[in-house]
Design a protein around this motif. Structure first.
Motif, PDB file in Angstrom:
ATOM      1  N   SER A  98       0.832  -1.207   0.000  1.00 37.61           N
ATOM      2  CA  SER A  98       0.000   0.000   0.000  1.00 37.61           C
ATOM      3  C   SER A  98       0.865   1.255   0.000  1.00 37.61           C
ATOM      4  CB  SER A  98      -0.923   0.004   1.223  1.00 37.61           C
ATOM      5  OG  SER A  98      -1.828  -1.071   1.165  1.00 37.61           O
TER       6      SER A  98
ATOM      7  N   ASN B 283      -1.274  -2.180  -7.015  1.00 35.75           N
ATOM      8  CA  ASN B 283      -1.830  -2.571  -5.725  1.00 35.75           C
ATOM      9  C   ASN B 283      -2.592  -3.892  -5.816  1.00 35.75           C
ATOM     10  OD1 ASN B 283      -4.230  -2.111  -3.463  1.00 35.75           O
ATOM     11  ND2 ASN B 283      -2.232  -1.331  -2.861  1.00 35.75           N
TER      12      ASN B 283
ATOM     13  N   PHE C  96      -7.476   4.279   4.276  1.00 40.19           N
ATOM     14  CA  PHE C  96      -6.586   3.122   4.202  1.00 40.19           C
ATOM     15  C   PHE C  96      -7.156   1.893   4.910  1.00 40.19           C
ATOM     16  CE2 PHE C  96      -3.349   0.621   6.437  1.00 40.19           C
ATOM     17  CZ  PHE C  96      -2.627   0.117   5.374  1.00 40.19           C
TER      18      PHE C  96
END
Length: 347
Positions: free
Chosen positions: A231, A267, A329
């Motif tokens: 991330s 990702n 997140f």
């Protein structure tokens, strides 16, 4: 006399005299099959117990770790006893597990043969500090990282179905963390985890234990750590791409969607293959489509709040983006973990 068809599996490395007593008592309790794995021991305790008629002794040429010893035993039992065995009972070799507790765990497993049954200890004032510390650390990590709430995460007294055992052999861990990875695997496969209270027994303040409280607990946290690393890399790529496109267009939405199309590809592949290790080709279409929807949703939410925060506070556009995306997140992690890359048998 015990009528269970379960096979008892004992991994052992440099065991003491307690091992002979344990095997004799298990034999007397009626267990027809006991598999002992000598994990490269340097002493001779295996020779007297190998005389027991119901006992099979397997050996590693060198010490390979408790997880490797368990997997060696699992493989042998699957290849030789699977036709008439209900499950496997793992028992530590150091005398911490009383035979009556083995029978209680086995009885619970007999009533719920699809579950993973743990014989759990009480961590009171008589428990050695390093054992109590190790259990608290791993319990905390498992709870926070995998949403697994257990009284005793370190117990070696367990009852496992052969169906579940087949899945554990492919786990990469070969040391103490193998047992923790089994708990994670069971949780992800939706297997019920049952706890049966057992007597807490320690010999010589548990000095023979090879558990390393901090290092072995950190290994359980590896999934979240890998997710964080992927991330972070994607985030940095996203920020750079966003800034470049914004300098050209001065449009938050265009910049967000453009940068996210690049960072999201990195990702997705990183999370699928490196973090959650979902290698199933049959799920890639569903995962890819779901991930694309998630990316579009998160990007839209991000662009909306970045634009409003930027205009309302006169913050630098990159500062506003960092604040918003960090806030998103954790939501992103749990959606991917529990919905997109959920563990399955094909993984």
């Amino acid at each position: 006399m015990n009528s269970s068809s379960s096979v008892v599996l004992i991994p052992a490395y440099n065991p003491g005299a307690e091992l002979s007593t344990l095997v004799s008592e298990l034999d007397a309790a009626g267990y027809k099959r006991i598999v002992l794995v000598n994990d490269g021991s340097e002493n001779s305790e295996f020779f007297p117990v190998s005389q027991t008629g119901r006992l099979v002794v397997l050996s590693h040429a060198k010490n390979m770790g408790k997880g490797a010893a368990l997997k060696t035993g699992f493989q042998y039992i699957l290849e030789n006893f699977s036709s008439d065995t209900s499950g496997i009972i793992t028992v530590d070799a150091d005398g911490q597990h009383l035979v009556r507790d083995v029978l209680n765990v086995d009885a619970k497993f007999g009533r719920d043969p699809e579950s993973l049954v743990l014989g759990v200890r009480e961590f009171d004032q008589d428990v050695p500090f390093r054992s109590a510390l190790g259990n608290r650390v791993t319990s905390f990590v498992l709870d926070k990282a995998e949403n697994i709430e257990l009284t005793d995460t370190q117990t070696g007294l367990r009852a496992l179905s052969l169906k579940f055992v087949k899945q554990t052999i492919d786990l990469r861990a070969n040391h103490y963390e193998f047992e923790l990875e089994c708990l994670v695997l069971a949780r992800r496969q939706g297997i019920k985890i049952c706890e049966v209270p057992i007597t807490t027994v320690y010999h010589s303040n548990n000095e023979s234990s090879r558990f390393r409280p901090l290092l072995d607990s950190v290994r359980v946290y590896s999934v979240f750590s890998r997710f964080l690393a992927i991330s972070l890399a994607s985030f940095l790529i996203d920020i750079v791409a966003f800034w470049i496109v914004f300098l050209i267009t001065s449009n938050v939405y265009v910049s967000t969607y453009s940068s996210r199309s690049v960072s999201a590809t990195i990702n997705f592949l990183g999370n699928k293959y490196l973090v959650f290790r979902s290698h199933s080709l049959t799920r890639i279409i569903w995962e890819g489509g779901s991930y694309l929807c998630l990316v579009f949703l998160v990007a839209s939410v991000s662009a909306f709040f970045v634009q409003h925060l930027y205009k309302a506070t006169n913050l630098n556009i990159l500062v506003a983006k960092v604040i918003v995306d960090i806030s998103l997140f954790f939501m992103n992690f749990f959606v991917q973990k529990h919905l997109l890359f959920k563990w399955n048998k094909e993984s």
